[in-house]
Each structure stands twice: as C-alpha cells, then as structure tokens.
Design a protein around this motif. Structure first.
Motif, mmCIF file in Angstrom:
data_model
loop_
_atom_site.group_PDB
_atom_site.id
_atom_site.type_symbol
_atom_site.label_atom_id
_atom_site.label_comp_id
_atom_site.label_asym_id
_atom_site.label_seq_id
_atom_site.Cartn_x
_atom_site.Cartn_y
_atom_site.Cartn_z
ATOM 1 N N GLY A 136 15.588 7.651 -3.083
ATOM 2 C CA GLY A 136 15.726 6.340 -3.711
ATOM 3 C C GLY A 136 15.625 5.232 -2.680
ATOM 4 O O GLY A 136 14.877 4.267 -2.853
ATOM 5 N N ALA A 137 16.368 5.378 -1.587
ATOM 6 C CA ALA A 137 16.347 4.355 -0.547
ATOM 7 C C ALA A 137 14.947 4.249 0.050
ATOM 8 O O ALA A 137 14.440 3.153 0.312
ATOM 9 C CB ALA A 137 17.369 4.687 0.542
ATOM 10 N N GLY A 138 14.290 5.400 0.255
ATOM 11 C CA GLY A 138 12.937 5.395 0.795
ATOM 12 C C GLY A 138 11.978 4.663 -0.123
ATOM 13 O O GLY A 138 11.150 3.859 0.312
ATOM 14 N N LEU A 139 12.134 4.906 -1.426
ATOM 15 C CA LEU A 139 11.267 4.244 -2.403
ATOM 16 C C LEU A 139 11.476 2.732 -2.368
ATOM 17 O O LEU A 139 10.520 1.946 -2.434
ATOM 18 C CB LEU A 139 11.547 4.771 -3.809
ATOM 19 C CG LEU A 139 10.717 4.127 -4.917
ATOM 20 C CD1 LEU A 139 9.248 4.464 -4.765
ATOM 21 C CD2 LEU A 139 11.201 4.552 -6.291
ATOM 22 N N MET A 140 12.740 2.305 -2.237
ATOM 23 C CA MET A 140 13.017 0.869 -2.221
ATOM 24 C C MET A 140 12.398 0.199 -1.007
ATOM 25 O O MET A 140 11.830 -0.893 -1.100
ATOM 26 C CB MET A 140 14.516 0.626 -2.246
ATOM 27 C CG MET A 140 15.037 0.852 -3.641
ATOM 28 S SD MET A 140 16.787 0.907 -3.719
ATOM 29 C CE MET A 140 16.965 1.622 -5.334
ATOM 30 N N ALA A 141 12.493 0.858 0.143
ATOM 31 C CA ALA A 141 11.873 0.290 1.342
ATOM 32 C C ALA A 141 10.355 0.208 1.159
ATOM 33 O O ALA A 141 9.731 -0.823 1.440
ATOM 34 C CB ALA A 141 12.218 1.147 2.561
ATOM 35 N N VAL A 381 17.591 -1.636 4.204
ATOM 36 C CA VAL A 381 17.922 -0.801 3.050
ATOM 37 C C VAL A 381 19.082 0.139 3.391
ATOM 38 O O VAL A 381 20.044 0.268 2.631
ATOM 39 C CB VAL A 381 16.681 -0.002 2.588
ATOM 40 C CG1 VAL A 381 17.071 1.060 1.576
ATOM 41 C CG2 VAL A 381 15.648 -0.936 1.990
ATOM 42 N N CYS A 382 19.019 0.758 4.568
ATOM 43 C CA CYS A 382 20.087 1.688 4.967
ATOM 44 C C CYS A 382 21.402 0.955 5.137
ATOM 45 O O CYS A 382 22.464 1.478 4.781
ATOM 46 C CB CYS A 382 19.738 2.377 6.284
ATOM 47 S SG CYS A 382 18.359 3.470 6.098
ATOM 48 N N GLY A 383 21.332 -0.261 5.693
ATOM 49 C CA GLY A 383 22.547 -1.045 5.884
ATOM 50 C C GLY A 383 23.236 -1.295 4.556
ATOM 51 O O GLY A 383 24.455 -1.153 4.433
ATOM 52 N N ILE A 384 22.455 -1.674 3.547
ATOM 53 C CA ILE A 384 23.050 -1.992 2.246
ATOM 54 C C ILE A 384 23.498 -0.714 1.535
ATOM 55 O O ILE A 384 24.553 -0.663 0.921
ATOM 56 C CB ILE A 384 22.052 -2.769 1.375
ATOM 57 C CG1 ILE A 384 21.717 -4.089 2.052
ATOM 58 C CG2 ILE A 384 22.626 -3.021 -0.010
ATOM 59 C CD1 ILE A 384 20.608 -4.851 1.383
ATOM 60 N N ALA A 385 22.660 0.343 1.651
ATOM 61 C CA ALA A 385 22.978 1.589 0.946
ATOM 62 C C ALA A 385 24.056 2.395 1.660
ATOM 63 O O ALA A 385 24.562 3.370 1.119
ATOM 64 C CB ALA A 385 21.712 2.427 0.804
ATOM 65 N N ARG A 386 24.407 1.988 2.869
ATOM 66 C CA ARG A 386 25.381 2.709 3.696
ATOM 67 C C ARG A 386 24.983 4.176 3.885
ATOM 68 O O ARG A 386 25.778 5.087 3.640
ATOM 69 C CB ARG A 386 26.776 2.650 3.084
ATOM 70 C CG ARG A 386 27.374 1.275 3.118
ATOM 71 C CD ARG A 386 28.708 1.238 2.407
ATOM 72 N NE ARG A 386 29.039 -0.129 2.055
ATOM 73 C CZ ARG A 386 29.430 -1.041 2.927
ATOM 74 N NH1 ARG A 386 29.549 -0.749 4.193
ATOM 75 N NH2 ARG A 386 29.711 -2.268 2.527
#
Lengths: 426, 168
Positions: A136-141, A381-386
C-alpha cells in the motif's frame, strides 16, 4: 577544464552539506576564480535577475492553489468520490489510491504533497481492511510521482524557463505519459490483488455516487479550465495559476465553508516559503548557467558525447539512466537546474524533440524520487505511515519496475509523447 | 536575543503573506480586466514581479533561519556530533563570504540603478537590487548567530533538513 571545476566544486560542496543554492553559488565562484575574475556585481546581478521572471510567478500561484485545495476540504471530497466508484472491487482501495492520485495530480503539481495526502487519508483504511501495508505504501509513493507529470506541474514550469521551452507545450504533452504511468500501476495492482483477496467496502448505490460526484464537481471543473485555457491560448501558465488559486479560494469560502482565517493565512505563508525554497535555487543556478555559457561548456559537452549523437534512442537511454541515478540523491528542481543547461545542447544536436526530452527528463527525475536509497517521496510516505523505509522499498519495487517499463516504452516509441502533444496543442 | 529573532521572523512572515496577497491581487485583477473588460493595469506586471523577487529573497532568509533549504544530507547526517562542529564552522564561513560578495554587488547595483526608473510604473530599479542586499544581510545575520551557537556549544549542530513539500 572549467566544466570539471564547476562539477567538482558543486559535488564537493553538496557533499559537505551546504544548502544546494549555496553549493551552486560556490561552484559559480570556483569558475570565476578559474577565469581570473571574481566579480561581485555580476554575481549579485545574475542572482537577483534570476528571480525576476513573470513565467516563474506561476510557481507561487500553483502552490497556493494546492494549499487552499487541501485546507478547504477539496482533497477529502475527491477521496470520497474515488471511494464511491472503486471501493467495492477486490483490492478496491488500491484503485481508490490511483484514481485519487490522478485527480490530485491534475489539480496540484507536487509529488510529495500528493503522496502525503494519499497516505494520510487512505493508509489507515488499508490497515483496517487487512491490506499488505508495504504494498500500500509503495503504491502511494508510486502514485504520488504522477503529480509532476500531469499538469499543472512545478517541475515543468522550472524546466520550461530553464530550457526556454513553452510551458504550455510541456504541460499538455505530459497528460498522456501521466495516464500511462497510472495505467501501469493499475495493471500491477490488479495482478497483485488477484493473488491476495482483501476485504471490500460495500458497493455504493447510484444515489451515493451522485452525491459524492456533486460534492467534488467543483474540483473536477478545475483541470478542464486549466487544460482548455492553455490549449486555446486563453491563459499563460502564470494566469492559469492565479485563476486556479482564486477559484479554490472562492470554492473553499463560499461553497464548502470549512476553511478558517488561520488556515488561509497559513496557506499563503506556506506557499510563499515553498516558493522561496524553489526560486532561490533558480536564482543561484542563473549565475552558474551564465558562466557555463561564457566558458562554452555546452559546446564541450556536445563534443564529449559525439558518438552517441548519431543514435538518438541510445542517447536518451543513457541520459535517462544518468538522471535516474542523480535523481535518487537530488530533488528534481536542482536536478533540472544543474543538468538541463548541460544536456539540452546535446539533445538539440542529436535532433531530439526538446519537449519530448523535457517530459522524459521530468518523468525520470520523478521516478528517482521513489528509487532507494534516498527517494524523497518514499521517505515522506514511510514517515507518515510509520514503517521503516526498508520495508517500503520492497513494497514499491513492482510499481517502480512498472513505471520504468513505461519510461522504456516512451524511449523506444517517442511518438507516444510527441503525437498526443500535438493533439492537445493545436 | 532569541525572542528578538522570533519577533523578526514573525514580522517577515506577515510581510510575506502581505506580499503574496498584493501580488495575487495585481495579477488576478489584470486577468479579469483583460478578459472581462478588454483593459488592464499597465503597471501590474512590473510591480508584481518586483514583489515576487522580494518574496523570494525575504522568504529565503526566513527559510534559512528555520534550516529548511534543500540540502544533500547523506554525508553530514552520518557524521558524529564532534565532527560536525568544525565542518559547520567551515561551511558557515564560506557561506558568509558568499553573502559578503552578494551584499557588496547588490549595494553597487542599488547605487547604479537608483535614478534608473522602470518604464511603466516609474519605480526605481534600485528597489529590485535592494532585495538582494536584504537577502545577503539577512542570511549573514542568520549565519553569524549560527557560528555563535556552534562556538559556545549551546545547541547541537543541526543537520540541514530541507523543506518536505518544496513543490516536488
């Protein structure tokens, strides 16, 4: 010789952690020293004049439009619309991400802002729905980096001014490649979610779809106004920017009525400061660009890559590989400002369409922003998704490969960019 | 001294917002007049460009004070705190020299262009280069405070961060 002094000075000062605009000024000073004439008046004049440009004024206006759009609640309504349309499909939230991303891209020009908006709004839902969070995070980036390709785009504004190309032409030529990127993400997501069924949202009734369409229709008008305004030559990009900002301002205040005076103030302030961050780079690069012309570095570059000039596709491939590598370390505004003056004469000598080159350059630099180790969008994205960046690197990989495949396709078939560009611009 | 700096930044922020509002209003009015009424404000482009340059260079000082300009942090972030100290002094010194050159050059340009007026609005071109002078002096001040902090060891040496949403 001067070329190496410039690149050496620049590289060394970048590594020492200077702010990039100072690194550009220092590199210019090194060149001045080498030419035996450190002239404070020329330095100051080129620097200040570099910021004095009407076309570049589109930057604060489009940034302001993006800030007002988020503060005013437009982004939220776009997510609701995408949710009503795609939420009930298997892996539906992924399609919601891509759909929202494309719409946001046609309203704002910032990959990091768009990726952040997507992550804040949709990642919690993915978590609840039992989705694979890394994917999911990868897709958002990977969706976020479509923003600079579909107009409006801060990158194309800077690129147009640096390379002396039509900003409207770049904007309109970015539409089809942007949609191709989105399409490649849809294909990958489709095949990934086949393998892993997920919880789905209830299907929305026609009434619900109509309601969310009505709520977001104000946002959907905007890309239509901008694209047709530019296509018909009604607006310059700067005017399109101020019209977009004024439009979002009015919609936020009179239609949605959620924005507070405090938020309006902050939107103006943030737009002003982001403009400074970008424009001070532009101003500093004007000093070095002027010195490069004096030292005939573009001419030296053409001689250097002479053998590749006979093979435009090979040349584009080599350029894209280099830009991708540099783009992983450098944000794309400085990448444009440093590389375009050097590459453009080479591209012209090889007879490559400069608008096509501009689109591919920006696309490559954008892909660099999700490429490890330093991909800026990936970090946000990683920062927000933790989640740790290492996990998102795994998650983004299939999407990264898909977008690189699109890039290769465009290198092999330049007509995919050039032909649609002419539909929109005539 | 710290509160003095904060008051200064607050004034700059208000000035930036005021500049954005006036610049937007000028360009917007011009668009509306041109397409709606086939007329326009002839001085709009000149004045809005002048304000734009001031926003960029004044804003750059504020962003400098906040340590938010884009930078490559790969190497510096990996350094241990004691090693960052001498490096910070070196880089601050070099940047101070750049500021000195821009200040000197801008000052000459202000003097040269003082009686040189813009063709439509009649505003002195000296004001344009005044922004360069403000930028150089403002940045120099920020750098001097930074050097003072490093020397007295009052604060850990910050790593240049880079504004996250810099329009990328």
């Amino acid at each position: 010789m001067t070329a190496f002094a410039f690149l050496g000075g620049l590289g060394a000062s970048l590594l020492l952690g200077f702010p990039i605009f100072f690194a550009l000024l220092i590199a210019a000073l090194v060149m001045m020293l080498l030419m035996g004439n450190v002239n404070a008046v020329i330095l100051a004049q080129k620097f200040v004049d570099g910021a004095d440009s009407f076309p570049l004024m589109a930057i604060p206006f489009f940034l302001l439009a993006g800030e007002l759009m988020n503060a005013g609640g437009l982004s939220k309504r776009i997510v609701n619309l995408a949710m009503a349309l795609f939420g009930h499909l298997n892996g539906g939230l992924g399609f919601v991400v891509i759909g929202t991303g494309v719409l946001l891209a046609s309203l704002s020009g910032s990959a990091i802002a768009d990726a952040a908006t997507l992550t804040v709004m949709l990642l919690p839902l993915m978590r609840q729905g039992g989705y694979d969070i890394e994917r999911g995070a990868g897709l958002m980036a990977a969706t976020g980096i479509i923003a600079p390709i579909i107009p409006p785009s801060i990158g194309f504004i800077v690129l147009g001014v640096t390379a002396n190309l039509s900003i409207s032409g770049l904007f309109l030529s970015g539409i089809v490649p942007g949609f191709l990127m989105a399409l490649s993400l849809v294909v990958v997501w489709l095949s990934l979610s086949r393998r892993r069924p997920t919880a789905v949202q209830p299907r929305s009734s026609r009434g619900q779809i109509m309601r969310s369409l009505r709520a977001s229709v104000w946002a959907l008008f905007m890309p239509v106004i901008v694209v047709f305004g530019l296509k018909l030559g009604v607006f310059t990009p700067t005017e399109a920017g101020i019209v977009a900002a004024a439009y979002f301002f009015l919609v936020s205040i009179f239609v949605y009525r959620e924005i507070t005076p405090e938020q309006v103030y902050m939107s103006f302030l943030r737009a002003a400061k982001m403009t400074s961050v970008i424009m001070v780079l532009v101003a500093a690069s004007m000093v070095s660009a002027w010195l490069m012309t004096i030292a005939n570095i573009p001419g030296q570059m053409v001689t250097l890559v002479q053998p590749l000039i006979e093979h435009p596709r090979l040349l584009m491939l080599a350029i894209c590989v280099a830009v991708l590598v540099i783009g992983t370390v450098l944000d794309f505004t400085p990448a444009i400002l440093i590389l375009i003056p050097v590459l453009l004469p080479v591209v012209n000598a090889a007879g490559i369409d400069p608008i096509y080159f501009g689109v591919l350059f920006l696309m490559t630099a954008a892909i660099g922003m999700i490429t490890p180790p330093v991909g800026a969008v990936l970090n946000v994205v990683c920062g927000i998704a933790r989640i740790p960046v290492e996990r998102a690197v795994v998650g983004v990989l299939p999407f990264l490969l898909a977008e690189i495949a699109v890039l290769l396709l465009l290198i092999l078939f330049p007509a995919l960019v050039i032909v649609p560009g002419t539909w929109f611009s005539h | 001294m710290r509160s003095l700096g904060q008051i200064g930044l607050k004034i700059i922020n208000v000035g930036l917002v005021a500049g954005m509002v006036v610049m937007s209003a000028l360009v917007l009015t011009n668009v509306i007049l041109r397409y709606g009424f086939h007329s326009g404000l002839p001085f709009s482009v000149e004045i809005s460009r002048l304000i734009f340059v001031w926003i960029v260079l004044v804003g750059a000082v504020a962003v400098m004070a906040e340590g938010q300009h884009l930078a490559v942090t790969m190497l510096t972030a990996a350094l241990p705190e004691p090693a960052r100290r001498p490096l910070a002094l070196l880089t601050h010194g070099v940047m101070l020299y750049c500021c000195y050159l821009i200040a000197k050059g801008s000052y000459s340009l202000v003097l040269i262009n003082w009686n040189n007026r813009s063709p439509i609005s009649g505003v002195s071109v000296g004001f344009l280069y005044g922004a360069g002078l403000f930028f150089a002096l403002g940045c120099a001040l920020v750098l001097l405070v930074g050097i003072f902090n490093v020397l007295t060891g009052r604060e850990p040496v910050p790593v240049q961060q880079g504004m996250e949403e810099a329009g990328q």
